[in-house]
Design an enzyme around this catalytic site. Structure first.
Site, mmCIF file in Angstrom:
data_model
loop_
_atom_site.group_PDB
_atom_site.id
_atom_site.type_symbol
_atom_site.label_atom_id
_atom_site.label_comp_id
_atom_site.label_asym_id
_atom_site.label_seq_id
_atom_site.Cartn_x
_atom_site.Cartn_y
_atom_site.Cartn_z
ATOM 1 N N ASP A 35 0.818 -1.224 0.000
ATOM 2 C CA ASP A 35 0.000 0.000 0.000
ATOM 3 C C ASP A 35 0.849 1.270 0.000
ATOM 4 O O ASP A 35 0.497 2.258 -0.639
ATOM 5 C CB ASP A 35 -0.903 0.032 1.244
ATOM 6 C CG ASP A 35 -2.009 -1.002 1.157
ATOM 7 O OD1 ASP A 35 -2.074 -1.724 0.136
ATOM 8 O OD2 ASP A 35 -2.798 -1.096 2.125
ATOM 9 N N ASP A 39 0.550 4.381 -2.464
ATOM 10 C CA ASP A 39 0.316 5.750 -1.982
ATOM 11 C C ASP A 39 1.360 6.718 -2.530
ATOM 12 O O ASP A 39 1.055 7.862 -2.851
ATOM 13 C CB ASP A 39 0.347 5.799 -0.442
ATOM 14 C CG ASP A 39 -0.816 5.034 0.165
ATOM 15 O OD1 ASP A 39 -1.791 4.748 -0.565
ATOM 16 O OD2 ASP A 39 -0.732 4.689 1.363
ATOM 17 N N SER A 84 -35.801 -8.230 -10.968
ATOM 18 C CA SER A 84 -35.532 -8.899 -9.691
ATOM 19 C C SER A 84 -35.500 -10.404 -9.944
ATOM 20 O O SER A 84 -35.562 -10.841 -11.097
ATOM 21 C CB SER A 84 -36.571 -8.511 -8.656
ATOM 22 O OG SER A 84 -37.825 -8.892 -9.120
ATOM 23 N N LEU A 85 -35.377 -11.178 -8.895
ATOM 24 C CA LEU A 85 -35.217 -12.626 -9.050
ATOM 25 C C LEU A 85 -36.327 -13.368 -8.330
ATOM 26 O O LEU A 85 -36.784 -12.938 -7.271
ATOM 27 C CB LEU A 85 -33.887 -13.064 -8.425
ATOM 28 C CG LEU A 85 -32.601 -12.645 -9.121
ATOM 29 C CD1 LEU A 85 -31.401 -12.924 -8.216
ATOM 30 C CD2 LEU A 85 -32.453 -13.404 -10.435
ATOM 31 N N LYS A 120 -25.314 -14.594 -3.756
ATOM 32 C CA LYS A 120 -26.218 -13.445 -3.832
ATOM 33 C C LYS A 120 -25.748 -12.449 -2.779
ATOM 34 O O LYS A 120 -25.861 -12.676 -1.580
ATOM 35 C CB LYS A 120 -27.656 -13.871 -3.552
ATOM 36 C CG LYS A 120 -28.647 -12.743 -3.746
ATOM 37 C CD LYS A 120 -30.069 -13.260 -3.675
ATOM 38 C CE LYS A 120 -31.082 -12.220 -4.069
ATOM 39 N NZ LYS A 120 -31.102 -11.065 -3.168
ATOM 40 N N ARG A 141 -31.225 1.149 -8.566
ATOM 41 C CA ARG A 141 -32.275 0.368 -9.211
ATOM 42 C C ARG A 141 -33.614 1.106 -9.195
ATOM 43 O O ARG A 141 -34.373 1.055 -10.159
ATOM 44 C CB ARG A 141 -32.396 -0.975 -8.489
ATOM 45 C CG ARG A 141 -33.461 -1.865 -9.024
ATOM 46 C CD ARG A 141 -33.403 -3.221 -8.348
ATOM 47 N NE ARG A 141 -34.370 -4.116 -8.941
ATOM 48 C CZ ARG A 141 -35.638 -4.159 -8.597
ATOM 49 N NH1 ARG A 141 -36.097 -3.361 -7.667
ATOM 50 N NH2 ARG A 141 -36.457 -5.007 -9.197
ATOM 51 N N GLU A 178 -23.631 -5.263 -7.730
ATOM 52 C CA GLU A 178 -24.032 -4.959 -6.360
ATOM 53 C C GLU A 178 -22.969 -4.118 -5.668
ATOM 54 O O GLU A 178 -21.791 -4.469 -5.678
ATOM 55 C CB GLU A 178 -24.213 -6.297 -5.623
ATOM 56 C CG GLU A 178 -25.030 -6.220 -4.380
ATOM 57 C CD GLU A 178 -26.545 -6.336 -4.637
ATOM 58 O OE1 GLU A 178 -26.992 -6.254 -5.805
ATOM 59 O OE2 GLU A 178 -27.274 -6.502 -3.643
ATOM 60 N N LYS A 295 -27.988 -18.926 -12.959
ATOM 61 C CA LYS A 295 -28.477 -18.362 -14.222
ATOM 62 C C LYS A 295 -28.170 -19.337 -15.344
ATOM 63 O O LYS A 295 -27.032 -19.821 -15.429
ATOM 64 C CB LYS A 295 -27.760 -17.036 -14.513
ATOM 65 C CG LYS A 295 -28.076 -15.973 -13.493
ATOM 66 C CD LYS A 295 -27.178 -14.769 -13.603
ATOM 67 C CE LYS A 295 -27.445 -13.872 -12.407
ATOM 68 N NZ LYS A 295 -26.373 -12.923 -12.149
HETATM 69 S S1 IVH Z 1 -29.063 -11.164 -10.952
HETATM 70 C C1 IVH Z 1 -31.754 -10.607 -14.188
HETATM 71 N N1 IVH Z 1 -27.033 -11.841 -9.397
HETATM 72 O O1 IVH Z 1 -30.638 -9.527 -5.929
HETATM 73 C C2 IVH Z 1 -31.080 -10.887 -12.959
HETATM 74 N N2 IVH Z 1 -28.711 -10.384 -8.532
HETATM 75 O O2 IVH Z 1 -33.487 -10.224 -6.039
HETATM 76 C C3 IVH Z 1 -31.134 -9.789 -11.980
HETATM 77 N N3 IVH Z 1 -28.270 -9.619 -6.265
HETATM 78 O O3 IVH Z 1 -31.785 -6.583 -7.438
HETATM 79 C C4 IVH Z 1 -30.312 -9.952 -10.788
HETATM 80 N N4 IVH Z 1 -26.369 -10.670 -5.987
HETATM 81 O O4 IVH Z 1 -29.566 -6.480 -6.161
HETATM 82 C C5 IVH Z 1 -28.194 -11.141 -9.505
HETATM 83 N N5 IVH Z 1 -25.186 -12.454 -8.131
HETATM 84 C C6 IVH Z 1 -26.336 -11.778 -8.250
HETATM 85 C C7 IVH Z 1 -26.824 -10.972 -7.210
HETATM 86 C C8 IVH Z 1 -28.039 -10.304 -7.398
HETATM 87 C C9 IVH Z 1 -27.251 -9.851 -5.426
HETATM 88 C C10 IVH Z 1 -29.451 -8.781 -5.937
HETATM 89 C C11 IVH Z 1 -29.693 -7.656 -6.906
HETATM 90 C C12 IVH Z 1 -31.108 -7.803 -7.391
HETATM 91 C C13 IVH Z 1 -31.697 -8.705 -6.359
HETATM 92 C C14 IVH Z 1 -32.772 -9.551 -6.996
#
Ligand code: IVH
Length: 389
Positions: A35, A39, A84-85, A120, A141, A178, A295
């Site tokens: 570091d 710096d 969202s998921l 996540k 978002r 994120e 995914k």
């Molecule tokens: S994918 C189309 N991947 O979870 C897919 N979301 O419940 C959209 N999140 O708003 C999201 N880690 O803030 C995805 N590895 C990850 C994630 C993630 C955190 C959050 C994200 C999203 C929410 C959905």
């Protein structure tokens, strides 16, 4: 070479070197200099820019922190909605997720589906837009269609590149990811707040959200925020690869940080194994996560599957059991430790949380008891209010 030409050359070299070391640190997790050396380079660049302000450019690593607080955040319309998921909480629901995909894609029994698996993260979603390799917009978002312009704040996050590396990126590249606060930074921030007699944050996610929504970017810059990319918004021309994993992997070469725990898994059994492996690691990670996300890796298949309301059919979040529950304090007792230190402990009405039954919770010390105003007979919840573990 005259002095000015030499200065321009040195400034350019310093910027490249500093950006290289930032990538080694944030993207590849392999710092190559200490570091103090970093710096030193940074200060040399700052000094040269102070002497020759005509050579300052917006994406110089010294220009992350602006000095003008905003009156408010502007609203931005996302070029593509931020989705969202769907959630799964049980193994069975993961099986149903795959069956729905099989039906829609009309796959026969033998054909396996590969998924990109990743933790996540428990932070907040942002969209970063790069045009010609330069960060031009950072947005929250919001409701998924419209969010807030937090560009000056995301610029202060060292893990977010102001300029992409290389030159093979698409001219329009919008990534989603994120913003989160690592636990260590969160603890330090709260300790500092307590010392100043200020209000502390309930958890790292709230602290990250509060930090990103500061109107003065100089305050955001002092907060230990980090960032991982996990997806895409508008990309033109698209696509940049034929699978989710390759697309995300390309981002690394452009200097965007992605989770080192990402893995391609095939079939539901491997998804379950991945989940169990991350459950094991959860407590040792430097940041909070609340589940894992799967995914469908093949982008053609993603396209075929499409969306239902606000969530893609090709992705699912397999959530961990809740770690916050409400319960009643039955009594407060005082434990005397080996060294004579006295610790107040709450005896709780037993509650099932995070996979275990909790009936005692440490209250740390009397200051905490007073601060949280914990009293027998009252009900509270969450690790933030009564720490149940
Ligand atoms: S994918 C189309 N991947 O979870 C897919 N979301 O419940 C959209 N999140 O708003 C999201 N880690 O803030 C995805 N590895 C990850 C994630 C993630 C955190 C959050 C994200 C999203 C929410 C959905």
């Amino acid at each position: 070479m005259n002095r000015t030409a030499a200065v321009v050359e040195r400034i350019e070299a310093l910027r490249n070197e500093i950006n290289y070391h930032s990538r080694q640190y944030y993207v590849f997790d392999e710092p190559v200099i200490p570091d103090t050396e970093y710096d030193r380079l940074f200060r040399e660049l700052q000094n040269l820019e102070a002497e020759f302000p005509q050579f300052i450019i917006a994406d110089s690593p010294t220009q992350r922190v602006g000095d003008t607080p905003l009156a408010g955040f502007n609203e931005v319309t996302h070029s593509l909605p931020m989705l969202s998921l769907d959630n799964a909480f049980e193994e069975d629901e993961m099986g149903e997720f795959e069956r729905r995909i099989r039906d829609r894609l009309k796959l026969d029994g033998g054909e396996k589906i590969s998924y990109l698996a990743e933790p996540k993260l428990d932070g907040l979603a942002v969209s970063l837009r790069y045009e010609q390799g330069r960060l031009v917009l950072g947005a929250t978002r919001g409701d998924g269609s419209r969010g807030e312009d937090v560009t000056s704040n995301v610029r202060t996050i060292n893990a977010v590149p102001l300029k992409l590396q290389g030159n093979d990126w698409p001219p329009v590249l919008e990534v989603r990811g994120e913003v989160f606060m690592p636990r260590e930074g969160f603890e330090a921030l709260n300790k500092h707040a307590r010392e100043l007699g200020e209000k502390s944050f309930v958890n790292p996610r709230n602290a990250a959200a509060g930090s990103l929504r500061q109107l003065d970017p100089r305050l955001t810059a002092k907060r230990p925020l980090s960032f991982y990319t996990y997806g895409f918004g508008e990309v033109a021309p698209a696509p940049i690869a034929s699978t989710q994993s390759e697309s995300i992997y390309r981002l690394r070469h452009w200097g965007l940080p992605i989770s080192p725990l990402q893995e391609v898994v095939t079939g539901i059994q491997e998804c379950i194994n991945y989940y169990l492996q991350i459950v094991q690691q959860r407590d040792t990670l430097p940041y909070d996560i609340d589940g894992v996300v799967f995914k469908v890796d093949d982008l053609n298949r993603q396209q075929q599957l499409g969306f239902i309301s606000r969530a893609p059919r090709w992705a699912i979040a397999y959530k961990f059991p809740a770690q916050e529950e409400m319960t009643q304090v039955e009594s407060i007792e005082f434990q005397v430790g080996r060294t004579g230190a006295i610790t107040p402990v709450a005896r709780l009405n037993p509650v099932f949380v995070g996979g275990v039954t909790v009936s005692n919770a440490t209250l740390h010390n009397m200051d905490e008891v007073m601060r949280k105003d914990v009293r027998p007979g009252e009900t509270g919840g969450g690790c933030g209010s009564y720490p149940v573990n």
